[in-house]
Design a protein around this motif. Structure first.
Motif, mmCIF file in Angstrom:
data_model
loop_
_atom_site.group_PDB
_atom_site.id
_atom_site.type_symbol
_atom_site.label_atom_id
_atom_site.label_comp_id
_atom_site.label_asym_id
_atom_site.label_seq_id
_atom_site.Cartn_x
_atom_site.Cartn_y
_atom_site.Cartn_z
ATOM 1 N N GLY A 35 32.808 24.650 43.399
ATOM 2 C CA GLY A 35 32.233 23.789 44.446
ATOM 3 C C GLY A 35 31.480 24.541 45.528
ATOM 4 N N CYS A 36 31.169 25.810 45.287
ATOM 5 C CA CYS A 36 30.550 26.628 46.342
ATOM 6 C C CYS A 36 29.020 26.531 46.293
ATOM 7 C CB CYS A 36 30.988 28.078 46.168
ATOM 8 S SG CYS A 36 30.134 29.208 47.295
ATOM 9 N N PRO A 37 28.375 26.149 47.395
ATOM 10 C CA PRO A 37 26.911 26.021 47.396
ATOM 11 C C PRO A 37 26.187 27.365 47.253
ATOM 12 C CG PRO A 37 27.773 25.734 49.618
ATOM 13 C CD PRO A 37 28.954 25.800 48.694
ATOM 14 N N VAL A 38 26.826 28.453 47.655
ATOM 15 C CA VAL A 38 26.192 29.770 47.511
ATOM 16 C C VAL A 38 26.261 30.209 46.041
ATOM 17 C CG1 VAL A 38 26.200 32.188 48.254
ATOM 18 C CG2 VAL A 38 26.741 30.382 49.899
ATOM 19 N N ALA A 39 27.416 29.994 45.404
ATOM 20 C CA ALA A 39 27.563 30.353 43.981
ATOM 21 C C ALA A 39 26.578 29.558 43.116
ATOM 22 C CB ALA A 39 28.998 30.092 43.525
ATOM 23 N N GLU A 40 26.221 28.384 43.594
ATOM 24 C CA GLU A 40 25.287 27.544 42.840
ATOM 25 C C GLU A 40 23.894 28.187 42.752
ATOM 26 O OE1 GLU A 40 24.076 23.047 43.560
ATOM 27 O OE2 GLU A 40 26.239 23.375 43.658
ATOM 28 N N VAL A 41 23.512 28.910 43.809
ATOM 29 C CA VAL A 41 22.172 29.516 43.818
ATOM 30 C C VAL A 41 22.199 31.030 43.575
ATOM 31 C CG1 VAL A 41 21.173 27.738 45.302
ATOM 32 C CG2 VAL A 41 22.193 29.769 46.351
ATOM 33 N N ASP A 42 23.384 31.632 43.619
ATOM 34 C CA ASP A 42 23.504 33.078 43.415
ATOM 35 C C ASP A 42 24.616 33.318 42.392
ATOM 36 O OD1 ASP A 42 24.032 35.798 43.495
ATOM 37 O OD2 ASP A 42 24.092 35.938 45.679
ATOM 38 N N ALA A 43 24.197 33.564 41.141
ATOM 39 C CA ALA A 43 25.168 33.706 40.055
ATOM 40 C C ALA A 43 26.122 34.883 40.274
ATOM 41 C CB ALA A 43 24.440 33.865 38.728
ATOM 42 N N GLY A 44 25.716 35.827 41.118
ATOM 43 C CA GLY A 44 26.568 36.996 41.367
ATOM 44 C C GLY A 44 27.623 36.751 42.430
ATOM 45 N N PHE A 45 27.550 35.612 43.120
ATOM 46 C CA PHE A 45 28.509 35.331 44.194
ATOM 47 C C PHE A 45 29.675 34.536 43.620
ATOM 48 C CE2 PHE A 45 30.168 32.765 47.729
ATOM 49 C CZ PHE A 45 30.466 33.784 48.623
ATOM 50 N N ASN A 46 30.866 35.097 43.746
ATOM 51 C CA ASN A 46 32.031 34.512 43.083
ATOM 52 C C ASN A 46 33.224 34.421 44.045
ATOM 53 O OD1 ASN A 46 34.189 33.866 41.472
ATOM 54 N ND2 ASN A 46 33.892 35.549 40.019
ATOM 55 N N PRO A 47 33.406 33.258 44.686
ATOM 56 C CA PRO A 47 34.511 33.115 45.636
ATOM 57 C C PRO A 47 35.886 33.441 45.020
ATOM 58 C CG PRO A 47 32.981 31.299 45.876
ATOM 59 C CD PRO A 47 32.540 32.075 44.660
ATOM 60 N N ARG A 48 36.105 32.986 43.805
ATOM 61 C CA ARG A 48 37.371 33.303 43.140
ATOM 62 C C ARG A 48 37.535 34.818 43.008
ATOM 63 N NH1 ARG A 48 38.697 34.842 38.083
ATOM 64 N NH2 ARG A 48 40.667 34.137 37.170
ATOM 65 N N GLY A 49 36.416 35.491 42.689
ATOM 66 C CA GLY A 49 36.446 36.947 42.542
ATOM 67 C C GLY A 49 36.792 37.642 43.857
ATOM 68 N N ILE A 50 36.348 37.056 44.966
ATOM 69 C CA ILE A 50 36.648 37.653 46.282
ATOM 70 C C ILE A 50 38.154 37.628 46.528
ATOM 71 C CG2 ILE A 50 36.419 37.325 48.786
ATOM 72 C CD1 ILE A 50 33.529 36.362 48.261
ATOM 73 N N ILE A 51 38.754 36.473 46.311
ATOM 74 C CA ILE A 51 40.199 36.387 46.590
ATOM 75 C C ILE A 51 40.990 37.192 45.548
ATOM 76 C CG2 ILE A 51 40.774 34.211 45.372
ATOM 77 C CD1 ILE A 51 42.291 33.509 48.110
ATOM 78 N N GLN A 52 40.475 37.270 44.332
ATOM 79 C CA GLN A 52 41.141 38.080 43.306
ATOM 80 C C GLN A 52 41.152 39.556 43.721
ATOM 81 O OE1 GLN A 52 39.216 38.153 39.438
ATOM 82 N NE2 GLN A 52 41.207 38.329 38.439
ATOM 83 N N LYS A 53 40.048 40.011 44.328
ATOM 84 C CA LYS A 53 39.988 41.403 44.772
ATOM 85 C C LYS A 53 40.989 41.668 45.899
ATOM 86 C CE LYS A 53 35.388 42.529 43.212
ATOM 87 N NZ LYS A 53 33.968 42.525 43.504
ATOM 88 N N VAL A 54 41.199 40.674 46.751
ATOM 89 C CA VAL A 54 42.225 40.836 47.789
ATOM 90 C C VAL A 54 43.589 41.000 47.116
ATOM 91 C CG1 VAL A 54 43.450 39.746 49.704
ATOM 92 C CG2 VAL A 54 40.974 39.466 49.514
ATOM 93 N N LEU A 55 43.878 40.116 46.162
ATOM 94 C CA LEU A 55 45.202 40.118 45.526
ATOM 95 C C LEU A 55 45.449 41.397 44.719
ATOM 96 C CD1 LEU A 55 45.345 36.364 44.378
ATOM 97 C CD2 LEU A 55 46.338 37.387 46.434
ATOM 98 N N LEU A 56 44.384 41.932 44.121
ATOM 99 C CA LEU A 56 44.547 43.141 43.298
ATOM 100 C C LEU A 56 44.477 44.426 44.116
ATOM 101 C CD1 LEU A 56 42.408 42.197 40.154
ATOM 102 C CD2 LEU A 56 44.908 42.238 40.347
ATOM 103 N N GLY A 57 43.941 44.331 45.326
ATOM 104 C CA GLY A 57 43.913 45.512 46.194
ATOM 105 C C GLY A 57 42.605 46.286 46.202
ATOM 106 N N PHE A 58 41.506 45.638 45.869
ATOM 107 C CA PHE A 58 40.194 46.299 45.912
ATOM 108 C C PHE A 58 39.660 46.305 47.350
ATOM 109 C CE2 PHE A 58 40.555 45.323 41.435
ATOM 110 C CZ PHE A 58 39.939 46.399 40.817
ATOM 111 N N GLU A 59 40.438 46.886 48.205
ATOM 112 C CA GLU A 59 40.158 46.851 49.650
ATOM 113 C C GLU A 59 38.787 47.447 50.000
ATOM 114 O OE1 GLU A 59 42.992 49.195 51.749
ATOM 115 O OE2 GLU A 59 42.283 48.550 53.712
ATOM 116 N N ASP A 60 38.568 48.663 49.567
ATOM 117 C CA ASP A 60 37.350 49.364 49.946
ATOM 118 C C ASP A 60 36.109 48.651 49.411
ATOM 119 O OD1 ASP A 60 36.485 51.686 51.380
ATOM 120 O OD2 ASP A 60 35.725 52.440 49.469
ATOM 121 N N GLU A 61 36.157 48.295 48.143
ATOM 122 C CA GLU A 61 35.017 47.618 47.515
ATOM 123 C C GLU A 61 34.699 46.315 48.251
ATOM 124 O OE1 GLU A 61 35.174 47.168 43.204
ATOM 125 O OE2 GLU A 61 34.139 45.244 43.404
ATOM 126 N N LEU A 62 35.750 45.577 48.561
ATOM 127 C CA LEU A 62 35.575 44.271 49.197
ATOM 128 C C LEU A 62 35.012 44.387 50.607
ATOM 129 C CD1 LEU A 62 36.052 41.361 48.506
ATOM 130 C CD2 LEU A 62 38.452 41.645 49.139
#
Ligand code: SF4
Ligand code: SF4
Length: 136
Positions: A35-62
């Motif tokens: 349901g994200c309007p940014v993901a709709e126009v930018d295939a590289g933008f992934n809200p689920r991926g952002i929160i997944q990186k928090v949960l997995l610990g990709f601190e620096d990358e994020l």
């Protein structure tokens, strides 16, 4: 990304930040991305991926990612999240962390906020002009 750069305690640190207390409730369903309007126009933008990186610990990358700043803070993801993980607020908290660590400046964060405000004004203006064409 090297595993050495993972911080498995990052999610607990993020959960202490204002607005991000529910981050660990996410079960990665992907409804936010759908349901994200940014993901709709930018295939590289992934809200689920952002929160997944928090949960997995990709601190620096994020914290160095442009994705934190692409979000327009519309809160669609908050409205539809089955877990009330409040992703938009998590992103806002991560932005604050990026500023407090000197990864970006306060001026940069303010500039993004101004761009968003400007975008909303232009959108409103366009809608008003379109409605005028219909005599409304
Ligand atoms: S933030 Fe919510 S909607 Fe997005 S993946 Fe997690 S549980 Fe699903
Ligand atoms: S708040 Fe950000 S991540 Fe959430 S739906 Fe809006 S643009 Fe996407």
């Amino acid at each position: 990304m090297s595993e050495k750069l993972l911080n498995t305690g990052f999610k607990r640190e993020v959960a202490k930040l204002p607005g991000a207390q529910r981050v660990m409730s996410c079960y990665l369903c992907g409804t936010c991305t759908a349901g994200c309007p940014v993901a709709e126009v930018d295939a590289g933008f992934n809200p689920r991926g952002i929160i997944q990186k928090v949960l997995l610990g990709f601190e620096d990358e994020l914290l160095h990612s442009a994705d934190l700043w692409k979000c327009v803070q519309c809160h669609n993801c908050v409205a539809h999240c089955p877990q009330d993980a409040r992703l938009a607020d998590v992103i806002r908290a991560l932005r604050g962390l990026a500023v407090s660590r000197g990864i970006v400046t306060e001026e940069f964060a303010a500039r993004v906020q101004n761009i968003d405000a400007q975008y909303q004004l232009e959108r409103l203006d366009s809608i008003n002009r379109a409605m005028e064409q219909y005599g409304r």
